[in-house]
Design an enzyme around this catalytic site. Structure first.
Site, PDB file in Angstrom:
ATOM      1  N   TRP A 101      36.041  -9.945 -30.733  1.00 37.06           N
ATOM      2  CA  TRP A 101      36.727 -10.745 -29.903  1.00 37.06           C
ATOM      3  C   TRP A 101      38.322 -10.695 -29.605  1.00 37.06           C
ATOM      4  CZ3 TRP A 101      34.545 -11.990 -25.716  1.00 37.06           C
ATOM      5  CH2 TRP A 101      33.305 -12.528 -25.653  1.00 37.06           C
ATOM      6  N   ASP A 171      43.572 -17.687 -30.443  1.00 30.97           N
ATOM      7  CA  ASP A 171      42.413 -17.581 -30.094  1.00 30.97           C
ATOM      8  C   ASP A 171      41.793 -18.940 -30.879  1.00 30.97           C
ATOM      9  OD1 ASP A 171      40.146 -17.867 -28.667  1.00 30.97           O
ATOM     10  OD2 ASP A 171      39.732 -15.789 -29.077  1.00 30.97           O
ATOM     11  N   LYS A 195      31.827 -23.361 -26.265  1.00 29.69           N
ATOM     12  CA  LYS A 195      32.072 -23.503 -27.612  1.00 29.69           C
ATOM     13  C   LYS A 195      31.307 -25.103 -28.576  1.00 29.69           C
ATOM     14  CE  LYS A 195      31.609 -19.612 -26.921  1.00 29.69           C
ATOM     15  NZ  LYS A 195      32.780 -17.917 -27.107  1.00 29.69           N
TER      16      LYS A 195
HETATM   17  C1  LIG Z   1      33.743 -16.643 -26.797  1.00 33.58           C
HETATM   18  C2  LIG Z   1      34.569 -16.338 -27.003  1.00 33.58           C
HETATM   19  C3  LIG Z   1      35.524 -15.614 -26.355  1.00 33.58           C
HETATM   20  C4  LIG Z   1      34.889 -15.112 -24.402  1.00 33.58           C
HETATM   21  O1  LIG Z   1      34.599 -16.105 -24.017  1.00 33.58           O
HETATM   22  P1  LIG Z   1      34.557 -16.066 -22.750  1.00 33.58           P
HETATM   23  O2  LIG Z   1      35.465 -17.440 -22.198  1.00 33.58           O
HETATM   24  O3  LIG Z   1      32.741 -15.787 -21.947  1.00 33.58           O
HETATM   25  O4  LIG Z   1      35.959 -14.825 -22.310  1.00 33.58           O
HETATM   26  C5  LIG Z   1      36.621 -15.253 -26.774  1.00 33.58           C
HETATM   27  N1  LIG Z   1      36.673 -15.467 -28.314  1.00 33.58           N
HETATM   28  C6  LIG Z   1      36.374 -16.353 -29.118  1.00 33.58           C
HETATM   29  C7  LIG Z   1      36.634 -16.497 -30.096  1.00 33.58           C
HETATM   30  C8  LIG Z   1      34.425 -16.790 -28.469  1.00 33.58           C
HETATM   31  O5  LIG Z   1      34.170 -17.262 -29.570  1.00 33.58           O
END
Ligand SMILES: *Cc1c(COP(=O)(O)O)cnc(C)c1O
Length: 364
Positions: A101, A171, A195
């Site tokens: 990511w 993030d 998540k």
């Molecule tokens: C799932 C995830 C993403 C991507 O998320 P989207 O909403 O599908 O763009 C980005 N960063 C992390 C750490 C993730 O777990």
């Protein structure tokens, strides 16, 4: 009570109690004779939902008043572009490359400026968190970017990187509300909610107010400016109303359990059950370095590819859903988000023990 345990990395398991409440209110929210999905976002009824969700989140995370809380769309992935568009003044930024990511975030930021890798764990397929205590960051770098919990590789930062006074953007998609965080240690925290907090389609960003300004990269569309959303209380356009409603319920559920300290304790207990077994097993082993292990996503493998696929198959028949690892790492991944009950982890460990005892021959 559900009969299966969903170990998916996201969209992921939600608390049964929250789903039940939403079901109870589905046809008639607070006597309105409407579903929350049908209520105008400009109505007093919805305004109280978004206000309460924000107030509860502020309280739960102890978010200081000089931070804005924004409800945004476009998934976490759109933030990969919004961050450089809103924060790049010198068109330079530093990234801590700890997985898939962050790599995606880098690729997007490269559309706007020079991206430097301040630290990386790519040499060992992202199985650890690099030392970030003394990073070399360019003096004119606009920000330092990190990802708290690496969903795919099962690693997590256990100490905050020293950003050398630079803006620190984090993030937190896959560790959101899994434990207490000191919000003021960061300048921006953001995460997709699918998540740990609710249904896919909503991103929550927590940003220091003085960083939100008119000064953005030329050509930045209105919808991609943080200021647009901050000025309108996240209602410049129609927000994902139902998602905000569900997040509100998830926050109340965490409060009812005792808050983030308690959540952390529960998550540590759950993760320890699985890690302890992995550490003593002769068939399975964990993929992340011990000092970098995630509480939320546990990555592991069996001794052979045959055993990996046999395990995933047999697990599926025994109520263990979505345990297969991401294609970039292989093996298995058990996501132990807040809503995964401890019974689910016990069931998984017991199943692994039986599978190991039978040498991978599992009766179907
Ligand atoms: C799932 C995830 C993403 C991507 O998320 P989207 O909403 O599908 O763009 C980005 N960063 C992390 C750490 C993730 O777990």
């Amino acid at each position: 009570m559900r009969k299966t345990f969903n170990f998916s990395a996201g969209p992921a398991v939600l608390p049964e109690q929250v789903l039940q409440e939403a079901a109870d209110e589905m046809m008639n929210y607070k006597g309105s004779d409407m579903s929350v999905m049908e209520i105008s976002h400009r109505s007093a009824l919805f305004q109280s939902i978004i206000d309460e969700t924000e107030a509860d989140l502020r309280k739960l995370m102890n978010i200081p008043d000089d931070y804005e809380v924004l409800f945004l769309q476009g998934g976490t992935s759109l933030q990969f572009a919004m961050i450089p568009m809103n924060f790049m003044r010198n068109r330079k930024a530093d990234y801590i490359l700890t997985g898939y990511w962050v790599n995606k975030a880098c690729q997007e930021a490269k559309l706007f400026g020079d991206i430097r890798i301040a630290a990386s764990s790519e040499d060992r397929n992202f199985s650890y968190i690099p030392d970030c205590s003394d990073l070399s960051i360019a003096p004119d770098s606009d920000y330092l970017y990190m990802c708290e919990n690496n969903t795919i590789y099962g690693t997590k930062f256990h100490t905050r990187p020293d950003s050398k006074g630079k803006i620190l953007v984090n993030d937190i998609s896959s560790s959101f509300l899994s434990e207490p965080m000191n919000v003021s240690d960061y300048d921006m925290l953001f995460g997709g909610i699918q998540k740990n907090l609710g249904p896919a389609g909503l991103v929550i960003a927590i940003i220091r107010k003085d960083l939100i300004s008119e000064t953005v990269l030329p050509g930045t569309p209105t919808m991609l400016r943080y200021k647009t959303h901050a000025d309108k209380g996240s209602m410049y356009n129609t927000p994902p109303t139902y998602n905000i409603y569900i997040v509100g319920k998830v926050i109340k559920w965490i409060q009812s359990l005792g808050g983030l300290e308690k959540m952390k304790e529960i998550n540590e207990t759950k993760a320890a059950l699985l890690y302890d077994y992995l550490d003593k097993s002769d068939m399975f082993y964990g993929l992340a370095d011990k000092d970098s292990r995630s509480l939320m996503n546990v990555t592991f493998r069996a001794n052979s590819e045959e055993l990996n696929s046999a395990f995933v198959k047999a697990a599926g028949k025994n109520g263990i859903i979505s345990i297969k690892g991401h294609r970039s790492i292989g093996g298995m991944r058990a996501s132990l988000y807040n809503a995964m009950p401890i019974e689910g982890v016990k069931h998984l460990v017991k199943f692994m023990e039986e599978f190991e005892k039978n040498g991978g021959q599992y009766a179907e």
